[in-house]
Design a protein around this motif. Sequence first.
Motif, PDB file in Angstrom:
ATOM      1  N   SER A  64       0.833  -1.198   0.000  1.00  0.00           N
ATOM      2  CA  SER A  64       0.000   0.000   0.000  1.00  0.00           C
ATOM      3  C   SER A  64       0.868   1.248   0.000  1.00  0.00           C
ATOM      4  N   ASP A  91      -0.436   4.022   0.935  1.00  0.00           N
ATOM      5  CA  ASP A  91      -0.843   4.703   2.157  1.00  0.00           C
ATOM      6  C   ASP A  91       0.081   4.199   3.260  1.00  0.00           C
ATOM      7  N   GLY A 114       4.578   2.224   2.383  1.00  0.00           N
ATOM      8  CA  GLY A 114       3.893   3.515   2.281  1.00  0.00           C
ATOM      9  C   GLY A 114       4.360   4.476   3.367  1.00  0.00           C
ATOM     10  N   THR A 164       6.141   8.004   2.791  1.00  0.00           N
ATOM     11  CA  THR A 164       5.502   9.184   3.366  1.00  0.00           C
ATOM     12  C   THR A 164       6.425   9.940   4.306  1.00  0.00           C
ATOM     13  N   PHE A 177      -6.032  10.538   8.517  1.00  0.00           N
ATOM     14  CA  PHE A 177      -5.930   9.130   8.892  1.00  0.00           C
ATOM     15  C   PHE A 177      -7.088   8.677   9.751  1.00  0.00           C
ATOM     16  N   LEU A 192      -3.956   4.119   9.510  1.00  0.00           N
ATOM     17  CA  LEU A 192      -3.916   4.147   8.054  1.00  0.00           C
ATOM     18  C   LEU A 192      -3.898   5.610   7.659  1.00  0.00           C
ATOM     19  N   ARG A 249      -2.723   8.976   4.992  1.00  0.00           N
ATOM     20  CA  ARG A 249      -2.509   9.447   3.620  1.00  0.00           C
ATOM     21  C   ARG A 249      -1.963  10.873   3.671  1.00  0.00           C
ATOM     22  N   ASP A 250      -0.908  11.103   2.906  1.00  0.00           N
ATOM     23  CA  ASP A 250      -0.323  12.440   2.783  1.00  0.00           C
ATOM     24  C   ASP A 250      -1.228  13.271   1.882  1.00  0.00           C
TER      25      ASP A 250
END
Length: 155
Positions: free
Chosen positions: A17, A19, A36, A40, A101, A119, A121-122
């Motif tokens: 992933s 993420d 991920g 990140t 997140f 979990l 995400r940028d």
Amino acid sequence: MTLDDRAWLGQQILDQSMDAIIVADREGRIRFWNRGAEATFGWTAQEAVGHSLDLIIPERHRPRHWEGYRRVMETGVTKYGHTVLAVPALRKDGSRISLEFTIVLLKGGDGQVVGIGALMRDVTARWERERALLERLQALEAQVRNRPSAPDIAH
């Protein structure tokens, strides 16, 4: 699909992933860090695993983070399993990014919380675009407010 197939598929999702997927124990020590997360935050899994989540939390946000973290570990209650949280975070090079997140509470056989899975995400690029649009809108509104009004023309 067999149980073994599901486990293999789940591992593929975790590993591949883009993420960031991070698991931390009750004390906030990182126990899992996927590719991920490497992309990140800039830290490899080898560098991150075993360290505190402070690795990615800006210093001024740490007291509030740890207060909430300890409360969740004790109560087993969080709203961030269903609500997306937006926060700033730190990369290895010291730069700041914006994250969204959710978390998953990880429980032991006795039902007690043993850690969290996050979990992430940028969303830095989107946040910067939205901020630029807001600034442009505010500038346009100021121009409209400051425009001389048209003279009244009496007929």
